[in-house]
Enzyme design. Structure first.
Site, mmCIF file in Angstrom:
data_model
loop_
_atom_site.group_PDB
_atom_site.id
_atom_site.type_symbol
_atom_site.label_atom_id
_atom_site.label_comp_id
_atom_site.label_asym_id
_atom_site.label_seq_id
_atom_site.Cartn_x
_atom_site.Cartn_y
_atom_site.Cartn_z
ATOM 1 N N GLU A 126 0.857 -1.187 0.000
ATOM 2 C CA GLU A 126 0.000 0.000 0.000
ATOM 3 C C GLU A 126 0.893 1.236 0.000
ATOM 4 O O GLU A 126 2.112 1.124 0.217
ATOM 5 C CB GLU A 126 -0.891 0.012 1.251
ATOM 6 C CG GLU A 126 -1.850 -1.167 1.294
ATOM 7 C CD GLU A 126 -2.724 -1.194 2.542
ATOM 8 O OE1 GLU A 126 -2.654 -0.244 3.356
ATOM 9 O OE2 GLU A 126 -3.470 -2.171 2.692
ATOM 10 N N GLU A 371 9.620 -7.553 -3.928
ATOM 11 C CA GLU A 371 9.695 -8.658 -2.950
ATOM 12 C C GLU A 371 10.779 -8.408 -1.893
ATOM 13 O O GLU A 371 11.476 -9.306 -1.452
ATOM 14 C CB GLU A 371 9.826 -10.009 -3.658
ATOM 15 C CG GLU A 371 8.579 -10.254 -4.473
ATOM 16 C CD GLU A 371 8.387 -11.661 -4.953
ATOM 17 O OE1 GLU A 371 8.714 -12.588 -4.209
ATOM 18 O OE2 GLU A 371 7.894 -11.811 -6.078
HETATM 19 N N1 COS Z 1 8.383 -16.402 8.769
HETATM 20 C C1 COS Z 1 7.341 -16.479 9.607
HETATM 21 N N2 COS Z 1 7.069 -15.523 10.523
HETATM 22 C C2 COS Z 1 7.901 -14.467 10.578
HETATM 23 C C3 COS Z 1 9.009 -14.354 9.728
HETATM 24 C C4 COS Z 1 9.241 -15.377 8.786
HETATM 25 N N3 COS Z 1 10.273 -15.330 7.941
HETATM 26 N N4 COS Z 1 9.649 -13.206 10.001
HETATM 27 C C5 COS Z 1 8.977 -12.628 11.002
HETATM 28 N N5 COS Z 1 7.920 -13.404 11.348
HETATM 29 C C6 COS Z 1 6.955 -13.132 12.395
HETATM 30 C C7 COS Z 1 7.666 -12.924 13.738
HETATM 31 O O1 COS Z 1 7.783 -14.134 14.432
HETATM 32 C C8 COS Z 1 6.735 -11.982 14.427
HETATM 33 O O2 COS Z 1 5.638 -12.682 14.951
HETATM 34 P P1 COS Z 1 5.201 -12.544 16.519
HETATM 35 O O3 COS Z 1 5.008 -11.080 16.758
HETATM 36 O O4 COS Z 1 3.948 -13.332 16.601
HETATM 37 O O5 COS Z 1 6.348 -13.094 17.269
HETATM 38 C C9 COS Z 1 6.185 -11.142 13.309
HETATM 39 O O6 COS Z 1 6.315 -11.913 12.118
HETATM 40 C C10 COS Z 1 6.884 -9.815 13.146
HETATM 41 O O7 COS Z 1 8.269 -10.054 13.035
HETATM 42 P P2 COS Z 1 9.300 -8.846 13.048
HETATM 43 O O8 COS Z 1 9.063 -8.033 14.288
HETATM 44 O O9 COS Z 1 10.646 -9.387 12.765
HETATM 45 O O10 COS Z 1 8.756 -8.023 11.798
HETATM 46 P P3 COS Z 1 9.046 -6.538 11.338
HETATM 47 O O11 COS Z 1 7.766 -5.812 11.268
HETATM 48 O O12 COS Z 1 10.180 -5.954 12.110
HETATM 49 O O13 COS Z 1 9.502 -6.748 9.820
HETATM 50 C C11 COS Z 1 10.786 -7.353 7.958
HETATM 51 C C12 COS Z 1 10.510 -7.541 9.463
HETATM 52 C C13 COS Z 1 11.436 -6.014 7.663
HETATM 53 C C14 COS Z 1 11.733 -8.470 7.614
HETATM 54 C C15 COS Z 1 9.479 -7.497 7.162
HETATM 55 O O14 COS Z 1 8.614 -6.413 7.414
HETATM 56 C C16 COS Z 1 9.706 -7.594 5.693
HETATM 57 O O15 COS Z 1 10.056 -8.652 5.172
HETATM 58 N N6 COS Z 1 9.485 -6.475 4.960
HETATM 59 C C17 COS Z 1 9.636 -6.465 3.519
HETATM 60 C C18 COS Z 1 8.342 -6.720 2.909
HETATM 61 C C19 COS Z 1 8.457 -6.782 1.435
HETATM 62 O O16 COS Z 1 9.160 -7.623 0.903
HETATM 63 N N7 COS Z 1 7.720 -5.897 0.778
HETATM 64 C C20 COS Z 1 7.651 -5.887 -0.636
HETATM 65 C C21 COS Z 1 6.428 -6.617 -1.040
HETATM 66 S S1 COS Z 1 6.480 -6.948 -2.737
HETATM 67 S S2 COS Z 1 5.127 -8.323 -2.818
#
Ligand code: COS
Length: 385
Positions: A126, A371
């Site tokens: 978004e 991604e």
């Molecule tokens: N698999 C499963 N669960 C996951 C995970 C994974 N690889 N990574 C994190 N989680 C879970 C964590 O366990 C946590 O859950 P709980 O709160 O229940 O413990 C939750 O997700 C949040 O984890 P975290 O605090 O690490 O998340 P953040 O908000 O800090 O974000 C990143 C982490 C930056 C890695 C994530 O937001 C991300 O991947 N962002 C990029 C998104 C992206 O690729 N956008 C482009 C989309 S194009 S389609």
């Protein structure tokens, strides 16, 4: 662990390389120029059963696995990155259903996706939720046996041509952050499902990128994946898996540009000899081929770690999450560098659209962004250390 492709994988790679050369390469320049979704290429992918490569046989796929899908995407991306996006988006849109769908949901959705009769998209991003996907504003409010979806999605590949979209929405907006996020499989013919702006992009111009406008879209509760508030792990695990095919796409783009540049420099004569004979250029190409092969090995290793892992919601082993992000980071950075160098090797000719390296350089750029940007991959990698 073996580092060689199996006989079947080599045959698959050779077959797809031939299809790519004969049926996909010829229109690549026009697809970029016209920026129209390539329905003729969808037909080629359907005829050759390439949509179902990573689908279980039970649902009509060929169950070849993520590694084989990567080989297919790499070969296609060598000649036309836009066509490879068709398979990337298909995997991205299907993976949440594979990971979190119930048996009845899989029976409903997967068979027509396996053949490519139906196309699917992934509605996550978004305006204010890109790298920080926990900032979603799209809401889904319960009303009897249905949910009513409202919100706007941005930069969604293929939502305008897809039959269904996996939409991430907040079912409980009172909870901050990622909690309260749910995933719905939404039929794009549902009243209130609209397409807004079509983006005019730098690269992969044969793929469409649009805004989705959801206005009171009624979705049956049976279309929710894994229950209310259970969406965030589905999103994270989906991205862990689908970043590897993006890496394969980046390698394909890079190899396509490198192959073109090598052939060109052997033909092009300056100072009385082929420019390939100059050591300055040889060293550039030696670096390029080394970097592409290093990225390929990392990507194949990442893909091989997923072989045999069940498609469910169990958290992936840390090592696989790390390898997936490392492969995406390394391959996309390599693609950008190698395609830029390929343009340089062609000199003035590299800068004009008659030569494909200019398109490949523009196509490479998105692999560092979608991604998860390269910077986000580093966050993911560091989180596993
Ligand atoms: N698999 C499963 N669960 C996951 C995970 C994974 N690889 N990574 C994190 N989680 C879970 C964590 O366990 C946590 O859950 P709980 O709160 O229940 O413990 C939750 O997700 C949040 O984890 P975290 O605090 O690490 O998340 P953040 O908000 O800090 O974000 C990143 C982490 C930056 C890695 C994530 O937001 C991300 O991947 N962002 C990029 C998104 C992206 O690729 N956008 C482009 C989309 S194009 S389609």
């Amino acid at each position: 662990m073996s580092y060689d492709l199996t006989e079947e994988q080599q045959m698959l790679k050779d077959t797809v390389a031939r299809i790519a050369r004969e049926q996909i390469a010829p229109g690549a320049e026009a697809r970029d120029e016209e920026a129209q979704f390539p329905w003729d290429m969808v037909e080629v992918l359907r005829e050759n059963a390439l949509f179902g490569a990573d689908f279980p046989e039970k649902y009509g796929g060929s169950e070849m696995g993520l590694f084989s899908l990567c080989l297919i995407i790499e070969e296609i991306a060598k000649v036309c990155a836009s066509t490879s996006v068709v398979l990337l988006v298909h995997e991205l849109g299907t993976t949440p259903i594979m990971l979190a769908g119930t048996d009845p949901q899989k029976d409903r959705f997967l068979p027509k996706l396996a053949t490519g009769e139906h196309l699917v998209a992934f509605g996550l991003t978004e305006a204010n939720a890109g790298s920080d996907v926990s900032g979603l504003k799209t809401k889904a409010a319960r009303e009897g046996d249905d949910f009513i979806l409202n919100g706007t999605k941005m930069f969604i590949s293929h939502a305008d041509i897809a039959d269904m979209v996996c939409i991430a929405a907040k079912t409980d907006p009172s909870v901050p952050g990622h909690k309260g996020t749910s995933i719905f499989v939404v039929d794009t013919k549902t009243p209130g499902f609209g397409i807004g702006k079509h983006e005019n992009k730098m690269g992969v111009r044969g793929s469409s990128t649009v805004e989705i406008v959801l206005e009171d879209v009624r979705v049956p509760a049976e279309n929710i994946l894994s229950g209310e508030g259970k969406g965030f792990p589905i999103i994270m695990k989906t991205l862990d898996l689908t970043r590897i095919p993006v890496a394969a796409q980046a390698i394909g783009i890079a190899q396509g540009a490198l192959d073109y540049a090598v052939a060109y420099t052997k033909e092009r004569t300056q100072f009385g000899k082929p420019i390939f004979s100059f050591q300055g250029l040889q060293w550039m190409m030696a670096d390029m081929t080394t970097q592409v092969e290093a990225a390929r090995q990392l990507t194949y290793k990442a893909a091989s770690l997923f072989e045999g892992l069940p498609k469910n919601l169990d958290r992936l082993p840390t090592e696989t999450i790390r390898y997936s992000a490392m492969a995406k980071l390394m391959a996309s950075e390599t693609a950008m560098k190698v395609t830029t160098d390929a343009v340089q090797l062609l000199g003035g000719y590299g800068y004009i659209k008659e030569y494909p390296v200019e398109r490949m350089m523009r196509d490479a750029k998105i692999t560092q962004i979608y991604e998860g940007t390269s910077q986000i991959q580093k966050v993911v990698i560091a989180n596993t250390l």
